[in-house]
Write a protein that holds these residues in place. Structure first.
Motif, PDB file in Angstrom:
ATOM      1  N   LEU A   1       0.848  -1.186   0.000  1.00  0.00           N
ATOM      2  CA  LEU A   1       0.000   0.000   0.000  1.00  0.00           C
ATOM      3  C   LEU A   1       0.887   1.241   0.000  1.00  0.00           C
ATOM      4  O   LEU A   1       1.961   1.246   0.595  1.00  0.00           O
ATOM      5  CB  LEU A   1      -0.908   0.007   1.230  1.00  0.00           C
ATOM      6  CG  LEU A   1      -1.900  -1.146   1.361  1.00  0.00           C
ATOM      7  CD1 LEU A   1      -2.697  -1.006   2.660  1.00  0.00           C
ATOM      8  CD2 LEU A   1      -2.837  -1.211   0.165  1.00  0.00           C
ATOM      9  N   TYR A   2       0.426   2.264  -0.670  1.00  0.00           N
ATOM     10  CA  TYR A   2       1.167   3.518  -0.766  1.00  0.00           C
ATOM     11  C   TYR A   2       0.309   4.646  -0.204  1.00  0.00           C
ATOM     12  O   TYR A   2      -0.892   4.474   0.031  1.00  0.00           O
ATOM     13  CB  TYR A   2       1.517   3.833  -2.226  1.00  0.00           C
ATOM     14  CG  TYR A   2       2.610   2.969  -2.802  1.00  0.00           C
ATOM     15  CD1 TYR A   2       3.839   3.527  -3.168  1.00  0.00           C
ATOM     16  CD2 TYR A   2       2.434   1.601  -3.006  1.00  0.00           C
ATOM     17  CE1 TYR A   2       4.855   2.748  -3.713  1.00  0.00           C
ATOM     18  CE2 TYR A   2       3.435   0.812  -3.537  1.00  0.00           C
ATOM     19  CZ  TYR A   2       4.643   1.389  -3.893  1.00  0.00           C
ATOM     20  OH  TYR A   2       5.653   0.610  -4.419  1.00  0.00           O
ATOM     21  N   GLU A   3       0.940   5.803  -0.043  1.00  0.00           N
ATOM     22  CA  GLU A   3       0.170   6.994   0.320  1.00  0.00           C
ATOM     23  C   GLU A   3       0.671   8.183  -0.487  1.00  0.00           C
ATOM     24  O   GLU A   3       1.873   8.298  -0.769  1.00  0.00           O
ATOM     25  CB  GLU A   3       0.238   7.280   1.812  1.00  0.00           C
ATOM     26  CG  GLU A   3       1.582   7.638   2.369  1.00  0.00           C
ATOM     27  CD  GLU A   3       1.530   7.888   3.874  1.00  0.00           C
ATOM     28  OE1 GLU A   3       0.532   8.463   4.355  1.00  0.00           O
ATOM     29  OE2 GLU A   3       2.485   7.488   4.563  1.00  0.00           O
TER      30      GLU A   3
ATOM     31  N   TRP B   1      -5.796   7.115   1.848  1.00  0.00           N
ATOM     32  CA  TRP B   1      -7.144   6.960   1.289  1.00  0.00           C
ATOM     33  C   TRP B   1      -7.284   7.698  -0.032  1.00  0.00           C
ATOM     34  O   TRP B   1      -8.075   7.289  -0.892  1.00  0.00           O
ATOM     35  CB  TRP B   1      -8.171   7.399   2.329  1.00  0.00           C
ATOM     36  CG  TRP B   1      -7.873   6.675   3.609  1.00  0.00           C
ATOM     37  CD1 TRP B   1      -7.257   7.182   4.720  1.00  0.00           C
ATOM     38  CD2 TRP B   1      -8.054   5.281   3.847  1.00  0.00           C
ATOM     39  NE1 TRP B   1      -7.063   6.187   5.643  1.00  0.00           N
ATOM     40  CE2 TRP B   1      -7.542   5.019   5.146  1.00  0.00           C
ATOM     41  CE3 TRP B   1      -8.603   4.241   3.106  1.00  0.00           C
ATOM     42  CZ2 TRP B   1      -7.574   3.735   5.708  1.00  0.00           C
ATOM     43  CZ3 TRP B   1      -8.626   2.971   3.667  1.00  0.00           C
ATOM     44  CH2 TRP B   1      -8.115   2.732   4.946  1.00  0.00           C
ATOM     45  N   GLY B   2      -6.500   8.754  -0.213  1.00  0.00           N
ATOM     46  CA  GLY B   2      -6.460   9.390  -1.518  1.00  0.00           C
ATOM     47  C   GLY B   2      -5.833   8.467  -2.553  1.00  0.00           C
ATOM     48  O   GLY B   2      -6.342   8.314  -3.670  1.00  0.00           O
ATOM     49  N   TRP B   3      -4.718   7.828  -2.184  1.00  0.00           N
ATOM     50  CA  TRP B   3      -4.046   6.891  -3.092  1.00  0.00           C
ATOM     51  C   TRP B   3      -4.968   5.721  -3.437  1.00  0.00           C
ATOM     52  O   TRP B   3      -5.103   5.351  -4.615  1.00  0.00           O
ATOM     53  CB  TRP B   3      -2.759   6.381  -2.455  1.00  0.00           C
ATOM     54  CG  TRP B   3      -1.987   5.430  -3.328  1.00  0.00           C
ATOM     55  CD1 TRP B   3      -1.107   5.746  -4.329  1.00  0.00           C
ATOM     56  CD2 TRP B   3      -2.044   3.998  -3.284  1.00  0.00           C
ATOM     57  NE1 TRP B   3      -0.610   4.592  -4.912  1.00  0.00           N
ATOM     58  CE2 TRP B   3      -1.172   3.502  -4.287  1.00  0.00           C
ATOM     59  CE3 TRP B   3      -2.740   3.079  -2.500  1.00  0.00           C
ATOM     60  CZ2 TRP B   3      -0.981   2.146  -4.524  1.00  0.00           C
ATOM     61  CZ3 TRP B   3      -2.556   1.718  -2.736  1.00  0.00           C
ATOM     62  CH2 TRP B   3      -1.685   1.256  -3.737  1.00  0.00           C
ATOM     63  N   LEU B   4      -5.622   5.153  -2.420  1.00  0.00           N
ATOM     64  CA  LEU B   4      -6.531   4.036  -2.682  1.00  0.00           C
ATOM     65  C   LEU B   4      -7.698   4.470  -3.568  1.00  0.00           C
ATOM     66  O   LEU B   4      -8.118   3.728  -4.459  1.00  0.00           O
ATOM     67  CB  LEU B   4      -7.050   3.458  -1.358  1.00  0.00           C
ATOM     68  CG  LEU B   4      -6.086   2.522  -0.633  1.00  0.00           C
ATOM     69  CD1 LEU B   4      -6.529   2.292   0.808  1.00  0.00           C
ATOM     70  CD2 LEU B   4      -5.976   1.187  -1.376  1.00  0.00           C
ATOM     71  N   SER B   5      -8.213   5.663  -3.347  1.00  0.00           N
ATOM     72  CA  SER B   5      -9.300   6.162  -4.193  1.00  0.00           C
ATOM     73  C   SER B   5      -8.848   6.275  -5.644  1.00  0.00           C
ATOM     74  O   SER B   5      -9.615   5.978  -6.569  1.00  0.00           O
ATOM     75  CB  SER B   5      -9.790   7.525  -3.695  1.00  0.00           C
ATOM     76  OG  SER B   5     -10.404   7.416  -2.431  1.00  0.00           O
ATOM     77  N   PHE B   6      -7.604   6.697  -5.831  1.00  0.00           N
ATOM     78  CA  PHE B   6      -7.107   6.876  -7.193  1.00  0.00           C
ATOM     79  C   PHE B   6      -6.842   5.539  -7.876  1.00  0.00           C
ATOM     80  O   PHE B   6      -7.294   5.316  -9.002  1.00  0.00           O
ATOM     81  CB  PHE B   6      -5.829   7.717  -7.181  1.00  0.00           C
ATOM     82  CG  PHE B   6      -5.314   8.026  -8.560  1.00  0.00           C
ATOM     83  CD1 PHE B   6      -5.998   8.903  -9.388  1.00  0.00           C
ATOM     84  CD2 PHE B   6      -4.155   7.433  -9.035  1.00  0.00           C
ATOM     85  CE1 PHE B   6      -5.545   9.189 -10.672  1.00  0.00           C
ATOM     86  CE2 PHE B   6      -3.686   7.704 -10.317  1.00  0.00           C
ATOM     87  CZ  PHE B   6      -4.378   8.582 -11.140  1.00  0.00           C
TER      88      PHE B   6
END
Length: 241
Positions: free
Chosen positions: A6-8, A81-86
């Motif tokens: 996972l990234y951020e 959560w921004g990264w996951l949304s993208f």
């Protein structure tokens, strides 16, 4: 898409993400391999974006990739959560026939400050992960729909922080979820007697007299008024609380 963990997003990455979803920047312009945009979270494990059939499947996949990281340490990090949304955008915010993504209200895709519960509750990725990590199978009734559609029950039964309690959610699951079928019982939504909307209202009334956090699921179920009998009867035939 597959990732080694996972990234951020950095602050720059989060701003680029906002611009992309606002239509100010091409999505392809966001370089996920650039450390100035996104950085891997140490301790997380491989993550694959799939065509998940439900928010439950999506949350399970994300939680399966947190590795040695405590999920509570990630909930307040907006870049995650921004990264996951993208990276999950084609599943959670799919393109419509007109070529535009189905985004809806900004807080469904852009992570709010974690202490702002009303806004945070609307995020289509962080909220399912929070529910799954907090309640496990007791959150099934809130996560059975497509990742792109939160569903009426989630909106009704998580709109107030006081609802964020396992006993309350176990009662709601028993009332409204068809066991073994992963679908809601007829009448669970809407405004009718015994519906999820009514459960949210009755909870407030009961809270005046009882400390609901101190009640077991069985005790809470017994205190519901007669309008819930049609669901309560089916619940008594279902799996134990």
């Amino acid at each position: 898409m597959k990732f080694t963990g996972l990234y951020e997003f950095t602050e720059a990455g989060l701003e680029a993400f906002r611009q992309a979803f606002d239509g100010e920047l091409e999505e392809e312009a966001i370089d996920l391999t650039n450390d100035a945009i996104a950085r891997k979270i140490t301790g997380t494990t491989a993550f694959t974006v799939s065509d998940w059939a439900s928010a439950d499947e999506m949350a399970t996949a994300i939680l399966g990739s947190i590795g040695s990281v405590n999920i509570k340490a990630l909930l307040g990090r907006k870049g995650v959560w921004g990264w996951l949304s993208f990276v999950c955008r084609d599943v959670v915010y799919p393109e419509q026939k007109n070529g535009h993504r189905k985004l809806g209200e900004v807080w469904r895709w852009f992570p709010s400050e974690p202490e702002d519960y009303q806004k945070g509750q609307r995020h289509l990725i962080r909220m399912p992960v929070l529910l799954k990590s907090s309640f496990g199978d007791a959150a099934e009734h809130l996560l059975i729909g497509s990742p792109s559609v939160p569903g009426e029950l989630r909106e009704q039964l998580t709109s107030q922080q006081d609802m964020f309690h396992e006993s309350f959610q176990r009662v709601a699951r028993l009332l409204y979820l068809e066991p073994g079928k992963m679908k809601l019982r007829r009448g669970a939504g809407g405004k009718g007697a015994g519906s999820s909307r009514r459960l949210a209202q009755v909870r407030k009334q009961l809270d005046v007299t009882w400390d609901l956090f101190a009640l077991s699921p069985d005790q809470l179920l017994e205190k519901l008024p007669k309008e819930f009998d049609r669901f309560r009867l089916k619940a008594s035939e279902s799996a134990p609380l």
